[in-house]
Design a protein around this motif. Structure first.
Motif, PDB file in Angstrom:
ATOM      1  N   ARG A  10      -3.138   4.888   8.776  1.00 20.93           N
ATOM      2  CA  ARG A  10      -1.949   4.180   8.287  1.00 20.93           C
ATOM      3  C   ARG A  10      -2.333   3.068   7.303  1.00 20.93           C
ATOM      4  NH1 ARG A  10       1.668   0.321  11.996  1.00 20.93           N
ATOM      5  NH2 ARG A  10      -0.272  -0.802  11.842  1.00 20.93           N
ATOM      6  N   THR A  11      -3.353   2.312   7.619  1.00 17.12           N
ATOM      7  CA  THR A  11      -3.766   1.206   6.759  1.00 17.12           C
ATOM      8  C   THR A  11      -4.292   1.713   5.420  1.00 17.12           C
ATOM      9  OG1 THR A  11      -4.275  -0.115   8.709  1.00 17.12           O
ATOM     10  CG2 THR A  11      -5.218  -0.851   6.622  1.00 17.12           C
ATOM     11  N   ILE A  12      -5.090   2.748   5.452  1.00 15.21           N
ATOM     12  CA  ILE A  12      -5.607   3.313   4.200  1.00 15.21           C
ATOM     13  C   ILE A  12      -4.458   3.865   3.360  1.00 15.21           C
ATOM     14  CG2 ILE A  12      -7.050   5.109   3.171  1.00 15.21           C
ATOM     15  CD1 ILE A  12      -8.815   4.897   5.716  1.00 15.21           C
ATOM     16  N   LYS A  46      -7.393  17.944   4.540  1.00 13.95           N
ATOM     17  CA  LYS A  46      -7.748  16.705   3.859  1.00 13.95           C
ATOM     18  C   LYS A  46      -6.503  15.838   3.807  1.00 13.95           C
ATOM     19  CE  LYS A  46     -11.888  16.544   2.108  1.00 13.95           C
ATOM     20  NZ  LYS A  46     -12.830  15.596   2.689  1.00 13.95           N
ATOM     21  N   LEU A  47      -6.634  14.583   4.197  1.00 15.55           N
ATOM     22  CA  LEU A  47      -5.503  13.658   4.206  1.00 15.55           C
ATOM     23  C   LEU A  47      -5.454  12.801   2.946  1.00 15.55           C
ATOM     24  CD1 LEU A  47      -5.793  12.559   7.931  1.00 15.55           C
ATOM     25  CD2 LEU A  47      -4.104  14.111   6.938  1.00 15.55           C
ATOM     26  N   PHE A  48      -6.610  12.603   2.303  1.00 19.18           N
ATOM     27  CA  PHE A  48      -6.697  11.761   1.118  1.00 19.18           C
ATOM     28  C   PHE A  48      -7.454  12.478   0.019  1.00 19.18           C
ATOM     29  CE2 PHE A  48      -6.553   8.761   4.700  1.00 19.18           C
ATOM     30  CZ  PHE A  48      -5.452   8.008   4.339  1.00 19.18           C
ATOM     31  N   LEU A  63       2.853  14.355   4.774  1.00 20.21           N
ATOM     32  CA  LEU A  63       3.589  14.929   5.905  1.00 20.21           C
ATOM     33  C   LEU A  63       3.255  14.231   7.216  1.00 20.21           C
ATOM     34  CD1 LEU A  63       3.227  18.755   5.130  1.00 20.21           C
ATOM     35  CD2 LEU A  63       5.349  17.444   5.143  1.00 20.21           C
ATOM     36  N   PHE A  64       2.014  13.841   7.365  1.00 21.56           N
ATOM     37  CA  PHE A  64       1.526  13.266   8.616  1.00 21.56           C
ATOM     38  C   PHE A  64       1.897  11.791   8.773  1.00 21.56           C
ATOM     39  CE2 PHE A  64      -2.367  12.019  11.241  1.00 21.56           C
ATOM     40  CZ  PHE A  64      -1.885  12.570  12.410  1.00 21.56           C
ATOM     41  N   LEU A  65       1.947  11.042   7.671  1.00 21.64           N
ATOM     42  CA  LEU A  65       2.150   9.596   7.709  1.00 21.64           C
ATOM     43  C   LEU A  65       3.397   9.156   8.470  1.00 21.64           C
ATOM     44  CD1 LEU A  65       1.211   6.768   6.947  1.00 21.64           C
ATOM     45  CD2 LEU A  65       2.373   7.064   4.734  1.00 21.64           C
ATOM     46  N   PRO A  66       4.586   9.740   8.248  1.00 25.84           N
ATOM     47  CA  PRO A  66       5.755   9.264   9.005  1.00 25.84           C
ATOM     48  C   PRO A  66       5.605   9.423  10.515  1.00 25.84           C
ATOM     49  CG  PRO A  66       6.432  10.748   7.227  1.00 25.84           C
ATOM     50  CD  PRO A  66       4.943  10.771   7.284  1.00 25.84           C
TER      51      PRO A  66
END
Length: 123
Positions: A10-12, A46-48, A63-66
């Motif tokens: 979340r912070t990144i 990969k998230l980033f 998609l994952f962040l919320p």
């Protein structure tokens, strides 16, 4: 997957920068990178993606962040509820008694509040 990884993610995602995120979280950049790598391996995505010195969320990260944000908000609300519940300076006191006791209840409440200084207690 663990809570630490979710906070890191979340912070990144908010700062879009590993170094700034590491500084904000008081961890080394290598620990942060390793935690995100483990999370990505567990999710098998990969998230980033790197954009120069900054990073951006991939479509999977977006998609994952919320879900991560909602989970952390719910958890922090639960922690806050428990802290409020065990805090002796707040809460609700329920009283039941006979109608004849109504003459004494006001005096009891005033005495309780004055002796304990608990201003957030409701009757």
């Amino acid at each position: 997957m663990n809570l630490r990884q979710l906070y890191y993610f979340r912070t990144i995602a908010e700062l879009e920068h590993y170094t700034r995120a590491a500084e904000k979280l008081f961890v080394s950049q290598s620990n942060l990178s390793h935690a995100i790598q483990e999370l990505e391996e567990e999710l098998n995505v990969k998230l980033f993606v790197r954009k120069g010195r900054n990073i951006k969320l991939t479509k999977y990260g977006e998609l994952f962040l919320p879900y991560v944000q909602k989970s952390i908000e719910d958890l922090e609300a639960g922690i806050s509820t428990i802290k409020d519940y065990i805090n002796p300076n707040s809460g609700t006191v329920s009283m039941v008694g006979f109608p004849a006791l109504t003459n004494f209840v006001t005096d009891l409440i005033v005495q309780y509040l004055s002796e304990t200084n608990r201003v957030n207690v409701k009757f």
